[in-house]
Every structure is written in structure tokens, then in C-alpha cells.
Design a protein around this motif. Structure first.
Motif, PDB file in Angstrom:
ATOM      1  N   LYS A   1       0.834  -1.215   0.000  1.00 42.29           N
ATOM      2  CA  LYS A   1       0.000   0.000   0.000  1.00 42.29           C
ATOM      3  C   LYS A   1       0.856   1.247   0.000  1.00 42.29           C
ATOM      4  N   LYS A   2       2.063   1.114   0.542  1.00 44.23           N
ATOM      5  CA  LYS A   2       2.983   2.261   0.556  1.00 44.23           C
ATOM      6  C   LYS A   2       3.935   2.195  -0.637  1.00 44.23           C
ATOM      7  N   ASP A   3       3.573   1.427  -1.665  1.00 47.59           N
ATOM      8  CA  ASP A   3       4.372   1.310  -2.890  1.00 47.59           C
ATOM      9  C   ASP A   3       5.729   0.660  -2.666  1.00 47.59           C
ATOM     10  N   VAL A   4       5.808  -0.192  -1.661  1.00 45.35           N
ATOM     11  CA  VAL A   4       7.058  -0.920  -1.455  1.00 45.35           C
ATOM     12  C   VAL A   4       6.800  -2.388  -1.751  1.00 45.35           C
ATOM     13  N   PHE A   5       7.488  -2.920  -2.738  1.00 43.33           N
ATOM     14  CA  PHE A   5       7.256  -4.311  -3.130  1.00 43.33           C
ATOM     15  C   PHE A   5       8.402  -5.218  -2.713  1.00 43.33           C
ATOM     16  N   ARG A   6       9.526  -4.607  -2.406  1.00 41.02           N
ATOM     17  CA  ARG A   6      10.664  -5.406  -1.959  1.00 41.02           C
ATOM     18  C   ARG A   6      10.943  -5.079  -0.493  1.00 41.02           C
ATOM     19  N   VAL A   7      10.857  -6.100   0.350  1.00 41.37           N
ATOM     20  CA  VAL A   7      11.121  -5.868   1.772  1.00 41.37           C
ATOM     21  C   VAL A   7      12.554  -5.388   1.971  1.00 41.37           C
ATOM     22  N   ALA A   8      13.435  -5.774   1.059  1.00 39.41           N
ATOM     23  CA  ALA A   8      14.842  -5.405   1.183  1.00 39.41           C
ATOM     24  C   ALA A   8      15.065  -3.898   1.055  1.00 39.41           C
ATOM     25  N   ASP A   9      14.071  -3.196   0.497  1.00 41.18           N
ATOM     26  CA  ASP A   9      14.226  -1.743   0.351  1.00 41.18           C
ATOM     27  C   ASP A   9      13.942  -0.994   1.643  1.00 41.18           C
ATOM     28  N   VAL A  10      13.380  -1.704   2.639  1.00 42.92           N
ATOM     29  CA  VAL A  10      12.945  -1.018   3.852  1.00 42.92           C
ATOM     30  C   VAL A  10      14.034  -1.069   4.907  1.00 42.92           C
ATOM     31  N   GLU A  11      14.351   0.092   5.452  1.00 48.22           N
ATOM     32  CA  GLU A  11      15.329   0.156   6.529  1.00 48.22           C
ATOM     33  C   GLU A  11      14.628  -0.039   7.878  1.00 48.22           C
ATOM     34  N   PHE A  12      13.467   0.618   8.007  1.00 47.75           N
ATOM     35  CA  PHE A  12      12.791   0.643   9.306  1.00 47.75           C
ATOM     36  C   PHE A  12      11.293   0.737   9.064  1.00 47.75           C
ATOM     37  N   ALA A  13      10.521  -0.077   9.777  1.00 48.38           N
ATOM     38  CA  ALA A  13       9.068   0.026   9.666  1.00 48.38           C
ATOM     39  C   ALA A  13       8.461  -0.194  11.031  1.00 48.38           C
ATOM     40  N   THR A  14       7.451   0.598  11.352  1.00 51.96           N
ATOM     41  CA  THR A  14       6.836   0.472  12.665  1.00 51.96           C
ATOM     42  C   THR A  14       5.321   0.560  12.550  1.00 51.96           C
ATOM     43  N   LEU A  15       4.635  -0.229  13.371  1.00 59.50           N
ATOM     44  CA  LEU A  15       3.168  -0.202  13.392  1.00 59.50           C
ATOM     45  C   LEU A  15       2.743   0.829  14.428  1.00 59.50           C
ATOM     46  N   GLU A  16       2.081   1.881  13.948  1.00 58.20           N
ATOM     47  CA  GLU A  16       1.685   2.955  14.856  1.00 58.20           C
ATOM     48  C   GLU A  16       0.521   2.491  15.730  1.00 58.20           C
ATOM     49  N   ALA A  17       0.267   3.271  16.785  1.00 53.78           N
ATOM     50  CA  ALA A  17      -0.800   2.907  17.720  1.00 53.78           C
ATOM     51  C   ALA A  17      -2.160   2.860  17.037  1.00 53.78           C
ATOM     52  N   ASN A  18      -2.334   3.665  15.985  1.00 53.85           N
ATOM     53  CA  ASN A  18      -3.642   3.666  15.322  1.00 53.85           C
ATOM     54  C   ASN A  18      -3.724   2.638  14.196  1.00 53.85           C
ATOM     55  N   GLY A  19      -2.723   1.755  14.066  1.00 51.12           N
ATOM     56  CA  GLY A  19      -2.806   0.670  13.104  1.00 51.12           C
ATOM     57  C   GLY A  19      -2.149   0.954  11.758  1.00 51.12           C
ATOM     58  N   ASP A  20      -1.634   2.171  11.584  1.00 53.41           N
ATOM     59  CA  ASP A  20      -0.944   2.478  10.331  1.00 53.41           C
ATOM     60  C   ASP A  20       0.481   1.953  10.372  1.00 53.41           C
ATOM     61  N   LEU A  21       0.985   1.584   9.204  1.00 50.33           N
ATOM     62  CA  LEU A  21       2.380   1.171   9.135  1.00 50.33           C
ATOM     63  C   LEU A  21       3.195   2.327   8.573  1.00 50.33           C
ATOM     64  N   SER A  22       4.220   2.756   9.310  1.00 51.84           N
ATOM     65  CA  SER A  22       5.097   3.817   8.828  1.00 51.84           C
ATOM     66  C   SER A  22       6.411   3.184   8.426  1.00 51.84           C
ATOM     67  N   ILE A  23       6.935   3.586   7.261  1.00 51.79           N
ATOM     68  CA  ILE A  23       8.187   2.971   6.822  1.00 51.79           C
ATOM     69  C   ILE A  23       9.220   4.026   6.464  1.00 51.79           C
ATOM     70  N   LEU A  24      10.462   3.685   6.728  1.00 53.42           N
ATOM     71  CA  LEU A  24      11.590   4.504   6.292  1.00 53.42           C
ATOM     72  C   LEU A  24      12.367   3.669   5.286  1.00 53.42           C
ATOM     73  N   LEU A  25      12.482   4.189   4.070  1.00 50.27           N
ATOM     74  CA  LEU A  25      13.189   3.439   3.036  1.00 50.27           C
ATOM     75  C   LEU A  25      14.686   3.577   3.234  1.00 50.27           C
ATOM     76  N   LYS A  26      15.434   2.647   2.643  1.00 47.33           N
ATOM     77  CA  LYS A  26      16.892   2.776   2.664  1.00 47.33           C
ATOM     78  C   LYS A  26      17.279   4.031   1.901  1.00 47.33           C
ATOM     79  N   ARG A  27      18.418   4.603   2.263  1.00 49.98           N
ATOM     80  CA  ARG A  27      18.809   5.907   1.717  1.00 49.98           C
ATOM     81  C   ARG A  27      18.814   5.909   0.182  1.00 49.98           C
ATOM     82  N   ASP A  28      19.306   4.839  -0.414  1.00 50.90           N
ATOM     83  CA  ASP A  28      19.400   4.848  -1.878  1.00 50.90           C
ATOM     84  C   ASP A  28      18.067   4.574  -2.553  1.00 50.90           C
ATOM     85  N   LYS A  29      17.040   4.225  -1.769  1.00 49.61           N
ATOM     86  CA  LYS A  29      15.728   3.988  -2.361  1.00 49.61           C
ATOM     87  C   LYS A  29      14.768   5.137  -2.097  1.00 49.61           C
ATOM     88  N   GLN A  30      15.242   6.119  -1.343  1.00 49.59           N
ATOM     89  CA  GLN A  30      14.354   7.241  -1.040  1.00 49.59           C
ATOM     90  C   GLN A  30      14.171   8.128  -2.257  1.00 49.59           C
TER      91      GLN A  30
END
Lengths: 68, 285
Positions: B124-153
Motif C-alpha cells: 500500500k505504501k508502494d514498497v514491493f521489496r522488503v529489502a528496500d525497507v530500513e525501518f518500519a513500525t506499526l503505529e498505535a492507530n494501526g498504520d504502518l510507517s516505513i523509512l526506506l533505505k537511503r538509496d531507495k528514497q
């Protein structure tokens, strides 16, 4: 076109740049931009003065083109 | 009193009461409903509905119930503001799902999240490769926030240009053909300036549906008549062009003249103009 009139055209262009810079300095709300435009405006003033000096020299050398 | 009249009076009073309660609960609820707040909202609505229809319920009982249901969340939000511990308890903490590019299976299990659901959220956040994600966290309201790796930003203007000047928010100075004085003053302009600008464009104030001024004092307008084409403001581009012309002029003169002193003067001016262009370029783009 003599070199004298070319320099005068260039002076007119410089004056237009000066005016636009002044306007931008006054109407910008961003302080950084304001300062940059203002400084640039002051610099163009010096350049205009130098150009004017050159024009009077040219007019002295070739009085027949004076005032063109 | 006939029953219908009582229902009508009750309904109107409850409508007004509910309006006040929703104002009291604040804007936060609209954008970020926690599960608790969601249920509270439904319950208040249900109580209000049955109170207005069911004449067997006495008003005092209904109002007591509504007040408790609506004031309790207000109390909770006030205490939450004060205490971090209480806030964590009420609103919950975020759970880290991906750290340093690695999925934390234990945390997934703790939140009862399957890997499929995680992948779905990532997609849903346009990320299809888990390897591109540096950090992801499930917020208290159920949303997933992700930080992409520097070269994928995604590329930002700051990556390309070393120095980018700030740009302030544009001010809306004309709405529905009426001049708004307050935003105009915020942009440090006045009606006289606006009139002059509109005259230059050849439009009357009455024909302008919307006009905005950006932080460089450039005016853009939208007219009622969509067939009329207005030019984009070009002042800055024109300035840059004439500055480049001046630089070229000076270089030309320095080549043409035989006078050594004048030559030096022209060369110096050309250099000065070049520096000026370099300095102003970020503002004029």
C-alpha cells in the motif's frame, strides 16, 4: 551601430535589472531572498556608475555621437 | 402535549447538545480515531437516537448517560496531555516491525500480524521489496510507517541543489472578486499594488475568481472566464535572462575595446555579473 550606443543600450539593460531587483527586494516576503536581492541591487548600482563613467569617456573621444 | 411534539422538542435539544459535545471533543477525533474513541462516538450517537425517539426514557437519565460518555474521553485526553505513562497506556505504543532491514518476527507475533498482512501494508505504501525497507513500525492507530533505505528514497531538490532558498506560503488576496485585505497586508502589499498588477494583466477585480501572491510578490490569477489565457509570471526568468545578456555585453565590450583601462573595467564587470548570477540563481529558478 557605434560602440557608444551599444554601451548605452547595455546601461539601459543594467538599469532595468536594477529596477527589477529593487522591486523583488521590496515584494519578497522571504527575508533571505530580500537580502540577496538587495545586495545584488547595490552591486548593480556600482556597475551602472562604472558604465556611466565609460560612456562619458566615449562621448569625449567621439563628440559627434553625444547624446545618442 | 402530543407525543410528536415531545419527540420534536427532544430531537432539537439533543441535536444542539450533540453539536456542543462534538465541539468539545475537538478536531482530533475526526482525523485520528482510536478504537476507544470510535466506540464512544457510536455509543453517544446511539444514546442520543434512542433518547429522542423513546419517550419512556426520562430526559434526566439520558442526559446523565450522554454526559458521562462524552466527558470521560475529554478527561482521558486531558490527563494524556499531562502524563506520558498514561498516554502510553491509553493510546498504546508503536511496535517496530522492521529494523536495520530485518523483519522482527517476535513483534509480528505479538501484534498478531501475519507476514502476508505486513506485505500488503508495505505494498500500500508502494514498497514491493522488503529489502528496500530500513525501518518500519506499526503505529498505535494501526498504520504502518516505513523509512526506506537511503538509496531507495525519492529524490528531493536538496539532493540536486546544494542551496535551496526557503519559500513561504502563498497568500490568497482575491476571492470571488473581492479583495482580502488581511492576507494582502501579510504579504506586505496593498490595494494600489494589486490594482496596478491587475491593470498590467488587463483584468478587472470583479472578473477574478481567485488570486494568489507567492513569496516573491508574483501574482497568479484565476478568472471566471476560463477561455481567457493569461501568461504565467515571468519576471524572474526575464531578470535572469537580462543579467546573462549584461554579462555577455561586458565580455563583448572588453574584447572590442583597445583602451587597456576600459578593457580591465569591462572584464571585472563581467566577472562581477557572473558572480551575481550565480548568487541569485537559486532564487530565480
Amino acid at each position: 551601430m557605434t560602440i557608444g550606443s551599444q554601451v548605452k543600450q547595455s546601461l539601459a539593460n543594467m538599469k532595468a535589472i536594477h529596477a527589477t531587483l529593487q522591486q523583488l527586494a521590496l515584494t519578497s516576503t522571504n527575508e533571505e531572498a530580500q537580502r540577496a536581492f538587495h545586495e545584488a541591487m547595490l552591486e548593480t548600482e556600482q556597475m551602472i556608475a562604472a558604465l556611466k563613467g565609460r560612456i562619458s569617456t566615449l562621448e569625449r573621444e567621439e563628440p559627434q555621437y553625444k547624446g545618442m | 402535549m402530543p407525543a410528536w411534539l415531545e419527540v420534536a422538542i427532544r430531537s432539537i435539544c439533543i441535536l444542539i447538545g450533540l453539536f456542543i459535545i462534538t465541539k468539545l471533543l475537538g478536531k482530533k477525533q475526526l482525523s485520528k480515531l482510536s478504537f476507544f474513541e470510535y466506540i464512544v462516538g457510536i455509543t453517544i450517537g446511539d444514546i442520543a437516537g434512542s433518547m429522542s425517539m423513546d419517550l419512556d426514557i426520562r430526559l434526566t437519565e439520558g442526559i446523565t448517560s450522554i454526559l458521562i460518555w462524552s466527558l470521560f474521553p475529554v478527561a482521558i485526553s486531558i490527563i494524556s496531555l499531562r502524563s506520558k505513562k498514561f498516554r502510553d497506556f491509553v493510546e498504546g505504543n508503536s511496535t517496530v516491525f522492521i529494523k536495520n532491514g530485518k523483519i522482527l518476527e517476535d513483534n509480528l507475533k505479538k501484534e498478531k500480524y501475519t507476514i502476508d498482512e505486513l506485505l500488503e501494508q508495505l505494498r500500500k505504501k508502494d514498497v514491493f521489496r522488503v529489502a528496500d525497507v530500513e525501518f518500519a513500525t506499526l503505529e498505535a492507530n494501526g498504520d504502518l510507517s516505513i523509512l526506506l533505505k537511503r538509496d531507495k528514497q525519492p529524490l528531493t531538490i536538496g539532493d540536486v541543489q546544494k542551496y535551496v532558498p526557503e519559500e513561504k506560503e502563498p497568500q490568497t488576496v482575491i476571492m470571488d472578486g473581492e479583495i482580502l485585505d488581511e492576507p494582502l497586508a501579510t504579504a506586505r502589499l496593498n490595494r494600489g499594488w494589486l490594482k496596478k498588477q491587475l491593470d498590467q494583466m488587463g483584468v478587472a477585480v470583479e472578473n477574478v475568481f481567485l488570486a494568489q501572491v507567492d513569496s516573491y510578490g508574483q501574482l497568479t490569477v484565476d478568472l471566471y472566464d476560463d477561455r481567457i489565457q493569461l501568461p504565467e509570471p515571468q519576471q524572474k526568468q526575464l531578470l535572469l535572462a537580462s543579467m546573462k545578456k549584461a554579462e555577455a555585453d561586458f565580455e563583448l565590450f572588453s574584447l572590442q575595446t583597445n583602451d587597456a583601462e576600459a578593457k580591465q573595467m569591462y572584464e571585472q564587470q563581467a566577472k562581477q555579473m557572473q558572480q551575481l548570477i550565480q548568487k541569485l540563481q537559486p532564487f530565480l529558478m
